[in-house]
Design a protein around this motif. Sequence first.
Motif, mmCIF file in Angstrom:
data_model
loop_
_atom_site.group_PDB
_atom_site.id
_atom_site.type_symbol
_atom_site.label_atom_id
_atom_site.label_comp_id
_atom_site.label_asym_id
_atom_site.label_seq_id
_atom_site.Cartn_x
_atom_site.Cartn_y
_atom_site.Cartn_z
ATOM 1 N N ILE A 4 -6.502 2.514 10.305
ATOM 2 C CA ILE A 4 -6.366 2.759 8.867
ATOM 3 C C ILE A 4 -6.469 1.442 8.111
ATOM 4 C CG2 ILE A 4 -4.855 3.674 7.057
ATOM 5 C CD1 ILE A 4 -3.455 5.301 9.315
ATOM 6 N N VAL A 5 -7.317 1.442 7.064
ATOM 7 C CA VAL A 5 -7.502 0.265 6.221
ATOM 8 C C VAL A 5 -7.461 0.719 4.765
ATOM 9 C CG1 VAL A 5 -9.116 -1.571 5.562
ATOM 10 C CG2 VAL A 5 -8.868 -0.934 7.971
ATOM 11 N N ASN A 6 -6.746 -0.032 3.949
ATOM 12 C CA ASN A 6 -6.601 0.299 2.537
ATOM 13 C C ASN A 6 -7.871 -0.054 1.769
ATOM 14 O OD1 ASN A 6 -5.805 0.648 -0.111
ATOM 15 N ND2 ASN A 6 -3.815 -0.291 0.181
ATOM 16 N N PRO A 7 -8.510 0.923 1.121
ATOM 17 C CA PRO A 7 -9.736 0.632 0.373
ATOM 18 C C PRO A 7 -9.477 -0.167 -0.904
ATOM 19 C CG PRO A 7 -9.142 2.928 0.101
ATOM 20 C CD PRO A 7 -8.184 2.348 1.100
ATOM 21 N N TYR A 8 -8.213 -0.247 -1.328
ATOM 22 C CA TYR A 8 -7.880 -0.911 -2.586
ATOM 23 C C TYR A 8 -7.409 -2.348 -2.388
ATOM 24 C CZ TYR A 8 -8.021 4.022 -3.444
ATOM 25 O OH TYR A 8 -8.424 5.328 -3.457
ATOM 26 N N GLN A 9 -7.533 -2.858 -1.163
ATOM 27 C CA GLN A 9 -7.180 -4.250 -0.883
ATOM 28 C C GLN A 9 -8.347 -4.949 -0.186
ATOM 29 O OE1 GLN A 9 -3.454 -3.636 1.368
ATOM 30 N NE2 GLN A 9 -2.492 -4.900 -0.198
ATOM 31 N N PRO A 10 -9.432 -5.222 -0.925
ATOM 32 C CA PRO A 10 -10.597 -5.840 -0.275
ATOM 33 C C PRO A 10 -10.295 -7.199 0.343
ATOM 34 C CG PRO A 10 -10.912 -5.706 -2.658
ATOM 35 C CD PRO A 10 -9.665 -4.953 -2.343
ATOM 36 N N THR A 11 -9.231 -7.860 -0.087
ATOM 37 C CA THR A 11 -8.888 -9.140 0.529
ATOM 38 C C THR A 11 -8.398 -8.943 1.959
ATOM 39 O OG1 THR A 11 -6.647 -9.019 -0.391
ATOM 40 C CG2 THR A 11 -8.292 -10.265 -1.656
ATOM 41 N N ARG A 12 -8.056 -7.700 2.339
ATOM 42 C CA ARG A 12 -7.606 -7.402 3.694
ATOM 43 C C ARG A 12 -8.734 -6.843 4.565
ATOM 44 N NH1 ARG A 12 -2.711 -9.064 5.325
ATOM 45 N NH2 ARG A 12 -2.665 -7.294 6.700
ATOM 46 N N TRP A 13 -9.924 -6.648 3.999
ATOM 47 C CA TRP A 13 -11.037 -6.149 4.780
ATOM 48 C C TRP A 13 -11.530 -7.245 5.709
ATOM 49 C CZ3 TRP A 13 -14.441 -3.780 0.344
ATOM 50 C CH2 TRP A 13 -13.763 -2.693 -0.230
ATOM 51 N N SER A 14 -12.099 -6.835 6.829
ATOM 52 C CA SER A 14 -12.654 -7.779 7.793
ATOM 53 C C SER A 14 -14.028 -7.321 8.247
ATOM 54 C CB SER A 14 -11.740 -7.897 9.010
ATOM 55 O OG SER A 14 -10.642 -8.710 8.719
ATOM 56 N N ASP A 15 -14.727 -8.221 8.905
ATOM 57 C CA ASP A 15 -16.020 -7.863 9.475
ATOM 58 C C ASP A 15 -15.826 -6.899 10.639
ATOM 59 O OD1 ASP A 15 -17.508 -9.716 7.798
ATOM 60 O OD2 ASP A 15 -16.671 -11.302 9.066
ATOM 61 N N ILE A 16 -14.782 -7.163 11.438
ATOM 62 C CA ILE A 16 -14.501 -6.389 12.651
ATOM 63 C C ILE A 16 -13.028 -6.005 12.670
ATOM 64 C CG2 ILE A 16 -14.409 -6.476 15.184
ATOM 65 C CD1 ILE A 16 -16.674 -8.586 15.022
ATOM 66 N N TYR A 17 -12.761 -4.763 13.058
ATOM 67 C CA TYR A 17 -11.386 -4.293 13.270
ATOM 68 C C TYR A 17 -11.210 -3.999 14.754
ATOM 69 C CZ TYR A 17 -11.624 -3.618 8.258
ATOM 70 O OH TYR A 17 -11.796 -3.818 6.911
ATOM 71 N N ASP A 28 0.814 -1.221 0.000
ATOM 72 C CA ASP A 28 0.000 0.000 0.000
ATOM 73 C C ASP A 28 0.846 1.269 0.000
ATOM 74 O OD1 ASP A 28 0.934 0.282 2.603
ATOM 75 O OD2 ASP A 28 -1.047 0.228 3.535
ATOM 76 N N GLY A 29 2.183 1.129 -0.008
ATOM 77 C CA GLY A 29 3.071 2.290 -0.046
ATOM 78 C C GLY A 29 3.621 2.700 1.300
ATOM 79 N N LYS A 49 -9.076 9.425 4.415
ATOM 80 C CA LYS A 49 -7.997 10.360 4.749
ATOM 81 C C LYS A 49 -6.724 9.935 4.029
ATOM 82 C CE LYS A 49 -9.623 11.568 9.359
ATOM 83 N NZ LYS A 49 -9.692 12.988 9.447
ATOM 84 N N ASP A 50 -5.889 10.927 3.719
ATOM 85 C CA ASP A 50 -4.585 10.650 3.094
ATOM 86 C C ASP A 50 -3.500 10.933 4.119
ATOM 87 O OD1 ASP A 50 -2.250 10.492 1.609
ATOM 88 O OD2 ASP A 50 -3.147 11.454 -0.146
ATOM 89 N N PHE A 51 -2.746 9.896 4.479
ATOM 90 C CA PHE A 51 -1.669 10.010 5.453
ATOM 91 C C PHE A 51 -0.304 10.056 4.762
ATOM 92 C CE2 PHE A 51 -5.252 8.112 7.609
ATOM 93 C CZ PHE A 51 -5.310 8.825 8.790
ATOM 94 N N GLY A 52 -0.302 10.382 3.471
ATOM 95 C CA GLY A 52 0.944 10.501 2.725
ATOM 96 C C GLY A 52 1.193 9.357 1.762
ATOM 97 N N TYR A 53 0.295 8.374 1.727
ATOM 98 C CA TYR A 53 0.469 7.273 0.777
ATOM 99 C C TYR A 53 -0.888 6.843 0.207
ATOM 100 C CZ TYR A 53 -0.110 4.876 5.287
ATOM 101 O OH TYR A 53 -0.548 4.489 6.535
ATOM 102 N N GLY A 54 -1.698 7.846 -0.123
ATOM 103 C CA GLY A 54 -2.992 7.600 -0.750
ATOM 104 C C GLY A 54 -4.136 7.583 0.248
ATOM 105 N N GLU A 55 -5.335 7.829 -0.264
ATOM 106 C CA GLU A 55 -6.517 7.851 0.595
ATOM 107 C C GLU A 55 -6.815 6.468 1.159
ATOM 108 O OE1 GLU A 55 -9.863 9.596 -1.434
ATOM 109 O OE2 GLU A 55 -9.291 11.564 -0.680
#
Length: 177
Positions: A110-123, A36-37, A151-157
Amino acid sequence: MNVSQADIDNAKDRFRAKVKSGYYKPDSKGRVKRSDGSYTTERNYLESTLAEKFAADLLGCKFNNEVYESGGDGGLDFVIPTTKGDKEVEVIWMGFRKGTEEIREEGHLIVNPYQPTRWSDIYVMISGSINSGFKFLGWTTHAKLRQKPKKDFGYGEKYAMHSNDLFNYDQLLPFLK
């Protein structure tokens, strides 16, 4: 939490598997760049893995300590069985303040919106370290996280939720019933 040498060795094996697979790319400063950068180090990976184990133990779940040659840990931290079906859990470790060993007690999940394989039901958000011990800061669902502005923390939203906006531990068990 009692950290064993086997736990530490397992975390190191997972880190090395991510580097070997190319999922993490080392640089000349001893850091590795995530897909994710963002950057991490072996030390941070070790701490975050043991924060995951702390959360699994706290919630009475089996921690996923598998090492996958194709990517370290497969992305799934653990599963909570509930009356509504199994819920996948991703643990977010707060880490240290930049350039120090001072533990971060608040900040953004922080969770990457472009990696749905890393999404979970609960964080679940955890602070602390191996040396100081770990602490449960709060939790949220993927649906609630997506309602917040990116939010953008310096490596994309990214999807982001401040720790002050998380649900507390006492709200988790009623949610799971």
